[in-house]
Design an enzyme around this catalytic site. Structure first.
Site, PDB file in Angstrom:
ATOM      1  N   LYS A  83       0.904  -0.866  -0.130  1.00  0.00           N
ATOM      2  CA  LYS A  83      -0.076   0.036  -0.616  1.00  0.00           C
ATOM      3  C   LYS A  83       1.141   1.137   0.017  1.00  0.00           C
ATOM      4  O   LYS A  83       1.680   1.211   0.899  1.00  0.00           O
ATOM      5  CB  LYS A  83      -0.832  -0.036   1.318  1.00  0.00           C
ATOM      6  CG  LYS A  83      -2.199   0.904   1.046  1.00  0.00           C
ATOM      7  CD  LYS A  83      -3.364   0.432   1.880  1.00  0.00           C
ATOM      8  CE  LYS A  83      -4.277   1.156   2.769  1.00  0.00           C
ATOM      9  NZ  LYS A  83      -5.102   0.851   3.174  1.00  0.00           N
TER      10      LYS A  83
HETATM   11  O1  G3P Z   1      -8.572   1.847   4.088  1.00  0.00           O
HETATM   12  C1  G3P Z   1      -8.586   3.303   4.639  1.00  0.00           C
HETATM   13  C2  G3P Z   1      -9.461   4.159   5.930  1.00  0.00           C
HETATM   14  O2  G3P Z   1      -9.200   2.847   7.088  1.00  0.00           O
HETATM   15  C3  G3P Z   1      -9.695   4.943   6.756  1.00  0.00           C
HETATM   16  O3  G3P Z   1     -10.632   5.380   6.836  1.00  0.00           O
HETATM   17  O4  G3P Z   1     -12.442   5.875   8.462  1.00  0.00           O
HETATM   18  O5  G3P Z   1     -10.073   6.358   9.205  1.00  0.00           O
HETATM   19  O6  G3P Z   1     -11.236   7.602   7.421  1.00  0.00           O
HETATM   20  P1  G3P Z   1     -11.585   6.501   8.086  1.00  0.00           P
END
Ligand code: G3P
Length: 217
Positions: A83
């Protein structure tokens, strides 16, 4: 639509995997911090459970160091997806690592043009962040639709991995607009099974059954 689970918690991954709900896993530095685990150890454990792609994120910001980290992460298991952040250096690393045959997930995508660059650099997955766009009053789902149109217009085979999913509504919309994959926290995936009318209907069935005085076993 494939389901990836966005966590580094082994217990959640194993439970959802046993149910056939896990086509892959995504992690990031924040999720590794939350797990309290060593990145190499926990990622190996995840790869032992899940046969689909498991994203492990580099933390370097210069292309050469990203490539070195990506190669090291890819040694963990065959299903590792490296990633990389959507920066110019990340795109350089994407081009090199994808040319070596490694799966690459380009993350932190917030525009259709960024997604176009990732596809041209050979990304296996592009991760547009829906929830974080919604957080600043933009429409994350519009971005998924735009990327779908662009990739289809030109036949890019980079898969759209809808990320930063916060609600069951996000999952439904992603499926409707044709995201290839969605990654969501375990609690969102579990919540997909719930509906108030299911609870209400089951409650009534249980009450009526009790009145019959019967047993099945
Ligand atoms: O895969 C990316 C994700 O983990 C981000 O999620 O909720 O931290 O914006 P969030």
């Amino acid at each position: 639509m494939k389901f990836f689970v966005d966590t580094a918690e082994i217990k959640d991954i194993a439970e959802l995997n046993d149910l056939g709900m896990v086509d892959g896993v995504t992690t990031n530095p924040s999720l590794i911090l939350k797990s309290g685990r060593d990145i190499l150890e926990v990622t190996k454990e995840i790869c032992d459970i899940v046969s689909g792609p498991v994203s492990a994120e580099v933390v370097a910001t210069q292309a050469d160091a990203m490539i070195a980290e990506g190669r090291k992460l890819a040694e963990i298991a065959e299903n590792i997806t490296v990633k990389l952040p959507l920066t110019w250096d990340g795109l350089k690393a994407c081009k090199v690592l994808s040319s070596e045959g490694k799966m690459v997930n380009v993350t932190l995508c917030f525009s259709a043009n960024q997604a176009l660059l990732a596809a041209k650099a050979g990304a296996t997955f592009i991760s547009p962040f829906i929830g974080r766009l919604d957080d600043i009053d933009l429409d994350g789902m519009d971005l998924i639709e735009d990327i779908r149109t662009i990739y289809d217009n030109y036949g890019f085979d980079t898969q759209i991995l809808a990320a930063s999913i916060r609600s069951v509504g996000h999952v439904r919309e992603c499926a409707l607009v044709g995201a290839d994959v969605m990654t969501a926290p375990p609690e969102v995936i579990r919540k997909l099974a719930t509906h108030p009318l299911t609870d209400k209907g089951l409650d009534q069935f249980m009450k009526d059954w009790a009145k019959t005085g019967q047993n099945i076993l």
